[in-house]
Design a protein around this motif. Sequence first.
Motif, PDB file in Angstrom:
ATOM      1  N   GLU A 244       1.303   4.062  -3.176  1.00 52.84           N
ATOM      2  CA  GLU A 244       1.000   5.483  -2.978  1.00 52.84           C
ATOM      3  C   GLU A 244       2.186   6.368  -3.359  1.00 52.84           C
ATOM      4  OE1 GLU A 244      -0.141   5.775   1.080  1.00 52.84           O
ATOM      5  OE2 GLU A 244      -2.129   4.873   0.772  1.00 52.84           O
TER       6      GLU A 244
ATOM      7  N   ARG B  99       2.671   6.172  -7.185  1.00 46.69           N
ATOM      8  CA  ARG B  99       1.585   6.900  -7.850  1.00 46.69           C
ATOM      9  C   ARG B  99       1.803   8.408  -7.764  1.00 46.69           C
ATOM     10  NH1 ARG B  99      -2.444   5.063  -4.965  1.00 46.69           N
ATOM     11  NH2 ARG B  99      -2.582   3.145  -6.180  1.00 46.69           N
ATOM     12  N   SER B 100       2.308   8.865  -6.623  1.00 46.83           N
ATOM     13  CA  SER B 100       2.576  10.298  -6.454  1.00 46.83           C
ATOM     14  C   SER B 100       3.639  10.777  -7.440  1.00 46.83           C
ATOM     15  CB  SER B 100       3.028  10.574  -5.019  1.00 46.83           C
ATOM     16  OG  SER B 100       3.383  11.922  -4.851  1.00 46.83           O
TER      17      SER B 100
ATOM     18  N   ARG C  30       0.837  -1.213   0.000  1.00 41.46           N
ATOM     19  CA  ARG C  30       0.000   0.000   0.000  1.00 41.46           C
ATOM     20  C   ARG C  30       0.869   1.258   0.000  1.00 41.46           C
ATOM     21  NH1 ARG C  30      -2.349  -0.427   4.781  1.00 41.46           N
ATOM     22  NH2 ARG C  30      -3.612  -2.151   4.008  1.00 41.46           N
TER      23      ARG C  30
END
Length: 264
Positions: free
Chosen positions: A164, A167-168, A160
């Motif tokens: 994140e 993706r950022s 997870r």
Amino acid sequence: ESLARQADAAIKERDDARMLAIYDGYHGMKSKYVKQQELQTVSFFKAISNRLSLESNINSYFLQAMELAKGALENNLAQKRYRNEEFIASLAAIPDEYYGGTDKKKRELTRLFRSYDEAKFAHLTAAGSFPEVTASAANSLRAYKQASIQADWLVALLERYAKEEIRSAIRQDDLLAFIALAKAYREIRDVLPSRSEALDQIDRYISSKLRQAERYVDARQYEKAIELYRELNALEDTSTLIAEAESRWVDNEPVRLLREKYPD
């Protein structure tokens, strides 16, 4: 008597492996004699065991080992230092009976380690860099694997977090940041699930960037294409693609080759 002498030595040296072997040997012997029908043999075995304090010494050792290991876990959290996680192997090695049975041991260890990992992960993600977080989690997962513990909770936390962060970097179109994240995450591939969503995310973005470079080549924007290929080379071998782009550039702009050979 032989086991008692070995136990005394192992207790002094805090040798968990030897104590486990002594535990197995003693309980194998106990099972053999206590199951016999001759009361005199059973009584004789129990009398010798009591005189040597063998069983009580073994019990005391493992109960103390459990307390020490739990103390080490708590100390890591209190000091926010996580380099030494030998308590994972220690707690996993303690025989089931000291937890109240196999099922209770599994539940207890899952509760302890999940709580520890959640607190540790929250601290590291708030204060540490991506490589520090992933490397620390990977070390814990290797320790769990060696102790035959399936730490699904930590894998979920790690995946997870990685998704994140990656993706950022993708949203910001920060290729250098993405490359750094991807390299760090690929380095711990050995502890990741076979179908890692974060690794798939990395592969998809690399493919999209390779297609973008190909579009640059088709549009004769060779400098952009070659620069992008060179950046991606940190993750994938793009040497052949770079050579092909260079060749097409020369074919379409022969004057470039002349300028390189005769810059004056």
